[in-house]
Write a protein that holds these residues in place. Structure first.
Motif, PDB file in Angstrom:
ATOM      1  N   TYR A  81      -0.216  -1.440  -3.080  1.00  0.00           N
ATOM      2  CA  TYR A  81       1.080  -2.092  -2.936  1.00  0.00           C
ATOM      3  C   TYR A  81       1.305  -2.420  -1.468  1.00  0.00           C
ATOM      4  CZ  TYR A  81       6.141  -2.753  -3.437  1.00  0.00           C
ATOM      5  OH  TYR A  81       7.404  -3.258  -3.438  1.00  0.00           O
ATOM      6  N   LEU A  82       1.822  -3.591  -1.223  1.00  0.00           N
ATOM      7  CA  LEU A  82       2.208  -4.001   0.124  1.00  0.00           C
ATOM      8  C   LEU A  82       3.630  -4.517   0.022  1.00  0.00           C
ATOM      9  CD1 LEU A  82       1.483  -4.468   3.080  1.00  0.00           C
ATOM     10  CD2 LEU A  82       0.410  -6.618   2.400  1.00  0.00           C
ATOM     11  N   SER A  83       4.580  -3.724   0.481  1.00  0.00           N
ATOM     12  CA  SER A  83       5.983  -4.086   0.253  1.00  0.00           C
ATOM     13  C   SER A  83       6.518  -5.109   1.242  1.00  0.00           C
ATOM     14  CB  SER A  83       6.872  -2.848   0.229  1.00  0.00           C
ATOM     15  OG  SER A  83       6.736  -2.110   1.407  1.00  0.00           O
ATOM     16  N   PHE A  90      -7.991  -9.189   4.870  1.00  0.00           N
ATOM     17  CA  PHE A  90      -8.099  -7.775   4.506  1.00  0.00           C
ATOM     18  C   PHE A  90      -7.813  -7.575   3.020  1.00  0.00           C
ATOM     19  CE2 PHE A  90      -6.271  -3.631   3.699  1.00  0.00           C
ATOM     20  CZ  PHE A  90      -7.250  -2.796   4.215  1.00  0.00           C
ATOM     21  N   ILE A  91      -6.733  -8.169   2.527  1.00  0.00           N
ATOM     22  CA  ILE A  91      -6.367  -8.039   1.114  1.00  0.00           C
ATOM     23  C   ILE A  91      -7.504  -8.543   0.230  1.00  0.00           C
ATOM     24  CG2 ILE A  91      -4.839  -8.945  -0.693  1.00  0.00           C
ATOM     25  CD1 ILE A  91      -2.591  -8.935   1.479  1.00  0.00           C
ATOM     26  N   LEU A 118       3.454  -7.496  -2.634  1.00  0.00           N
ATOM     27  CA  LEU A 118       2.293  -7.793  -3.458  1.00  0.00           C
ATOM     28  C   LEU A 118       1.792  -6.496  -4.074  1.00  0.00           C
ATOM     29  CD1 LEU A 118       0.352 -10.070  -0.945  1.00  0.00           C
ATOM     30  CD2 LEU A 118       1.671 -10.837  -2.929  1.00  0.00           C
ATOM     31  N   HIS A 119       1.280  -6.575  -5.273  1.00  0.00           N
ATOM     32  CA  HIS A 119       0.678  -5.434  -5.952  1.00  0.00           C
ATOM     33  C   HIS A 119      -0.801  -5.729  -6.161  1.00  0.00           C
ATOM     34  CE1 HIS A 119       4.604  -3.669  -7.081  1.00  0.00           C
ATOM     35  NE2 HIS A 119       4.975  -4.928  -7.058  1.00  0.00           N
ATOM     36  N   MET A 158      -6.957  -7.231  -8.882  1.00  0.00           N
ATOM     37  CA  MET A 158      -6.253  -8.499  -8.927  1.00  0.00           C
ATOM     38  C   MET A 158      -5.019  -8.384  -8.047  1.00  0.00           C
ATOM     39  SD  MET A 158      -6.435  -8.649 -12.997  1.00  0.00           S
ATOM     40  CE  MET A 158      -7.944  -8.967 -13.889  1.00  0.00           C
ATOM     41  N   ILE A 159      -4.486  -9.505  -7.644  1.00  0.00           N
ATOM     42  CA  ILE A 159      -3.280  -9.541  -6.827  1.00  0.00           C
ATOM     43  C   ILE A 159      -2.145 -10.038  -7.708  1.00  0.00           C
ATOM     44  CG2 ILE A 159      -2.213 -10.567  -4.773  1.00  0.00           C
ATOM     45  CD1 ILE A 159      -5.318 -10.998  -3.925  1.00  0.00           C
TER      46      ILE A 159
END
Length: 160
Positions: free
Chosen positions: A73-75, A86-87, A5-6, A97-98
């Motif tokens: 970033y969450l790879s 949390f996000i 996710l970015h 934004m996601i």
């Protein structure tokens, strides 16, 4: 789930800066800091990486003193309820934004913060108002989220 996710602020086709003051306040309240070597989040008190449900996270956030717009970033997102909460809270604080490039919806905005017109593809955009709703969107996809939201609204209407 294990996808990436970015997190960023988009205005149609441009990446603009996040709310740095909001991110600083969120990180301070959460007792987190950005590790300068890897841009990953770690606990201020223990220096341990951010973790969810006992597992370390590779959540990265650009240094807040850089000149370029701040993004995250969450790879390897697991999209657990704790991670989604949390996000959501971080993105709300930073007005980010996601971006979910693996599936639909591709863009996820925060209700009350983002406007549909800012997204590059309004047809592939969903809005969430909590970490629970984000969890539903990411785990069920947009159609599943719409069904979930309808159930919640019906149960609320039944109580009134």
């Amino acid at each position: 789930m294990g996808f990436s996710l970015h997190f960023m602020v988009i205005d149609r086709d441009q990446i603009i800066d996040a709310d740095r003051a909001g991110l600083i306040a969120f990180l301070d309240a959460s007792r987190l800091r950005i590790d300068r070597r890897w841009s990953q989040l770690s606990n201020v008190d223990t220096d341990e990486p951010l973790s969810f449900d006992g597992s370390p996270s590779d959540f990265s956030l650009d240094p807040l003193d850089q000149a370029d717009p701040v993004t995250g970033y969450l790879s390897h997102a697991t999209c657990s309820p704790a991670e989604c909460a949390f996000i959501f809270d971080l993105c709300r604080a930073g007005r980010m934004m996601i971006v979910n490039a693996q599936g639909s919806p591709m863009y996820i905005g925060i209700t009350g913060i983002h406007n549909l017109e800012a997204f590059p593809d309004p047809e592939d955009t969903a809005f969430v108002g909590s970490g629970d709703e984000l969890f539903e969107v990411l785990s069920l996809g947009y159609a599943g989220f719409q069904e979930y939201r309808a159930r919640v609204l019906r149960s609320y209407e039944d109580r009134t």
